[in-house]
Write a protein that holds these residues in place. Structure first.
Motif, PDB file in Angstrom:
ATOM      1  N   SER A 227       0.836  -1.204   0.000  1.00 52.26           N
ATOM      2  CA  SER A 227       0.000   0.000   0.000  1.00 52.26           C
ATOM      3  C   SER A 227       0.873   1.256   0.000  1.00 52.26           C
ATOM      4  O   SER A 227       0.509   2.285  -0.572  1.00 52.26           O
ATOM      5  CB  SER A 227      -0.931   0.007   1.228  1.00 52.26           C
ATOM      6  OG  SER A 227      -1.803  -1.102   1.162  1.00 52.26           O
TER       7      SER A 227
ATOM      8  N   THR B  15      -4.319  -2.526   9.561  1.00 52.31           N
ATOM      9  CA  THR B  15      -2.886  -2.507   9.868  1.00 52.31           C
ATOM     10  C   THR B  15      -2.610  -1.564  11.047  1.00 52.31           C
ATOM     11  O   THR B  15      -2.996  -0.384  11.015  1.00 52.31           O
ATOM     12  CB  THR B  15      -2.097  -2.094   8.602  1.00 52.31           C
ATOM     13  OG1 THR B  15      -2.386  -3.054   7.597  1.00 52.31           O
ATOM     14  CG2 THR B  15      -0.614  -2.029   8.847  1.00 52.31           C
TER      15      THR B  15
ATOM     16  N   SER C 166      -4.817   1.309   2.939  1.00 51.92           N
ATOM     17  CA  SER C 166      -4.703  -0.024   3.534  1.00 51.92           C
ATOM     18  C   SER C 166      -5.703  -0.979   2.903  1.00 51.92           C
ATOM     19  O   SER C 166      -6.902  -0.701   2.899  1.00 51.92           O
ATOM     20  CB  SER C 166      -4.953   0.065   5.046  1.00 51.92           C
ATOM     21  OG  SER C 166      -4.959  -1.217   5.620  1.00 51.92           O
ATOM     22  N   GLN C 167      -5.210  -2.080   2.379  1.00 49.50           N
ATOM     23  CA  GLN C 167      -6.103  -3.099   1.839  1.00 49.50           C
ATOM     24  C   GLN C 167      -7.041  -3.578   2.945  1.00 49.50           C
ATOM     25  O   GLN C 167      -8.247  -3.527   2.807  1.00 49.50           O
ATOM     26  CB  GLN C 167      -5.276  -4.267   1.269  1.00 49.50           C
ATOM     27  CG  GLN C 167      -6.048  -5.355   0.533  1.00 49.50           C
ATOM     28  CD  GLN C 167      -6.839  -6.300   1.410  1.00 49.50           C
ATOM     29  OE1 GLN C 167      -8.044  -6.498   1.148  1.00 49.50           O
ATOM     30  NE2 GLN C 167      -6.249  -6.854   2.437  1.00 49.50           N
TER      31      GLN C 167
ATOM     32  N   GLU D 271       8.706 -11.955  -0.818  1.00 56.33           N
ATOM     33  CA  GLU D 271       7.658 -12.519   0.022  1.00 56.33           C
ATOM     34  C   GLU D 271       7.356 -13.972  -0.267  1.00 56.33           C
ATOM     35  O   GLU D 271       7.175 -14.761   0.650  1.00 56.33           O
ATOM     36  CB  GLU D 271       6.338 -11.763  -0.230  1.00 56.33           C
ATOM     37  CG  GLU D 271       6.168 -10.499   0.492  1.00 56.33           C
ATOM     38  CD  GLU D 271       4.743 -10.000   0.335  1.00 56.33           C
ATOM     39  OE1 GLU D 271       4.019  -9.988   1.333  1.00 56.33           O
ATOM     40  OE2 GLU D 271       4.354  -9.628  -0.798  1.00 56.33           O
TER      41      GLU D 271
HETATM   42  O1  M6R Z   1      -3.702  -4.278   4.597  1.00 56.54           O
HETATM   43  P1  M6R Z   1      -2.609  -3.270   4.299  1.00 56.54           P
HETATM   44  O2  M6R Z   1      -2.702  -2.760   2.906  1.00 56.54           O
HETATM   45  O3  M6R Z   1      -2.532  -2.170   5.300  1.00 56.54           O
HETATM   46  O4  M6R Z   1      -1.275  -4.110   4.414  1.00 56.54           O
HETATM   47  C1  M6R Z   1      -0.025  -3.507   4.276  1.00 56.54           C
HETATM   48  C2  M6R Z   1       1.081  -4.535   4.154  1.00 56.54           C
HETATM   49  O5  M6R Z   1       1.124  -5.350   5.280  1.00 56.54           O
HETATM   50  C3  M6R Z   1       0.904  -5.405   2.907  1.00 56.54           C
HETATM   51  O6  M6R Z   1       0.801  -4.648   1.737  1.00 56.54           O
HETATM   52  C4  M6R Z   1       2.058  -6.397   2.765  1.00 56.54           C
HETATM   53  O7  M6R Z   1       3.261  -5.725   2.497  1.00 56.54           O
HETATM   54  C5  M6R Z   1       1.710  -7.416   1.685  1.00 56.54           C
HETATM   55  N1  M6R Z   1       1.949  -8.751   2.146  1.00 56.54           N
HETATM   56  C6  M6R Z   1       2.410  -7.169   0.382  1.00 56.54           C
HETATM   57  O8  M6R Z   1       2.166  -8.137  -0.568  1.00 56.54           O
END
Ligand code: M6R
Length: 365
Positions: free
Chosen positions: A61, A110, A105-106, A245
């Motif tokens: 993100s 977080t 944030s997905q 990852e």
């Molecule tokens: O849910 P979020 O977008 O806040 O998460 C952020 C990171 O933890 C997330 O993008 C992480 O880096 C992923 N595993 C990337 O593929």
């Protein structure tokens, strides 16, 4: 529920053309070149007048946030800063009420991103969110925002959520520019270019067998370097993160011009270097970086624009993507990088949906 795919990650990569359409649905109107962004419409004036926009996020993100910085500064001419949420919250940042703090944030859960949001709110900034999970904590606590509408993302490696975040940022950047910083013809052009992205993305996904063949060649590499410039510099970071990852291969992303300032020392015959080298204003600069890697016998995998003959003489492998205006290219260049990571990881027998030591959402710091 994997819809015939071996892993959620592959399903989610393949879903991107339709996700891209879902993100835009009802929001972009090509008949009159307007944008309807319901979640921010009551705050659009405040956003346009922001003295500064500070974007806070983590991981993928945060990469989307970096692209957002390039888009918002290019289109809307509003100064943008991008910070890791974990750094922002602990470095006593300067925040004033005419700043906008945008969190991305997905999951919307977080821990560091949520803490950054709470801190910014306390200091009186307008807080905006870009989340995928509807009703998540971050979505609830922000004053305004936009959902990415990517649907549930199950694979730990973020793929479709990233492309959806970039589209939201692109639409927002244009909405902040209309009648202000860019001409109507440019708005029309950039909206049209965006609306063509899904179909172009589908044509890249259709090359999956060729990308898999490249993955087989490099599956045992110990290191990878990813280089890109401009809008595609954050894509280089994202490509490297994706590979680390799920395949556990060490990879680094850099702005291509930084290569000379250190990483070039690493290049030898065992170092594959991935160049994002689409046809745009920095293309010739990237070509000279490619030549430098070639002289040192590094292996070159280039992501290039269809019809580019020049690059095929320099690179060991070329993955072609359809031409698109530079601000749209991250939506396309990231796809071959996602697929390459996926196939390298599966060739190595890794559990791509549940990589070791990682959780889908990091709710503790
Ligand atoms: O849910 P979020 O977008 O806040 O998460 C952020 C990171 O933890 C997330 O993008 C992480 O880096 C992923 N595993 C990337 O593929």
């Amino acid at each position: 529920e994997k819809g015939g795919f071996e892993h959620f990650m592959l399903k989610e990569i393949f879903e991107q053309p339709s996700v891209m359409q879902d993100v835009m649905r009802g929001r972009i109107h090509l008949e009159d070149n307007t944008l309807h962004l319901g979640g921010v419409k009551d705050h659009l004036e405040k956003l346009r007048k922001a003295k500064r926009i500070i974007i806070c996020a983590c991981g993928t993100s945060w990469h989307a946030g970096l692209i957002g910085e390039y888009l918002i500064e290019e289109f809307a001419r509003i100064p943008v800063e991008v910070d890791y949420a974990s750094e922002f919250r602990y470095r006593t940042p300067i925040i004033s009420p005419d700043d906008v703090v945008m969190v991305i944030s997905q999951s919307g859960e977080t821990a560091d991103t949520l803490a950054a949001l709470r801190m910014a709110k306390e200091k009186g900034a307008l807080v905006m969110g870009i989340c995928n999970v509807v009703g998540s904590t971050i979505a609830r606590e922000t004053t305004c925002g936009m959902y990415t509408h990517a649907g549930p993302e199950i694979g730990v490696a973020s793929t479709k959520a990233f492309t959806a975040q970039v589209i939201v940022l692109y639409m927002l950047a244009l909405a902040l520019s209309i009648g202000r910083t860019i001409k109507d013809e440019e708005i029309a052009l950039y909206l049209k270019e965006l609306s063509e992205a899904p179909q172009k993305a589908a044509s890249i996904i259709a090359q999956h067998a060729d990308i898999r063949a490249i993955a087989k060649v490099y599956k045992d590499a110990r290191n990878f370097l990813y280089l890109g410039r401009g809008f595609n510099f954050p894509v280089a970071l994202e490509g490297a993160l994706k590979l680390k990852e799920i395949s556990y291969i060490h990879a680094e992303g850099y702005p291509a011009a930084e290569m000379k300032h250190g990483p070039i020392a690493l290049i030898d015959k065992d170092m594959p270097v991935i160049f994002i080298a689409t046809r745009d204003s920095t293309y010739t600069k990237i070509l000279s970086n490619i030549e430098e890697v070639r002289t040192r016998k590094g292996k070159i995998i280039a992501i290039a624009t269809e019809g580019d003959q020049e690059i095929s003489n320099l690179a060991d492998h070329v993955i072609y993507i359809p031409y698109a205006a530079a601000p749209v290219t991250p939506l396309l260049t990231v796809i071959p990088l996602q697929l390459l990571s996926y196939y390298i990881a599966t060739e190595r027998g890794c559990n791509v949906d549940r990589p070791r030591n990682l959780a889908k959402s990091v709710t503790v710091e």
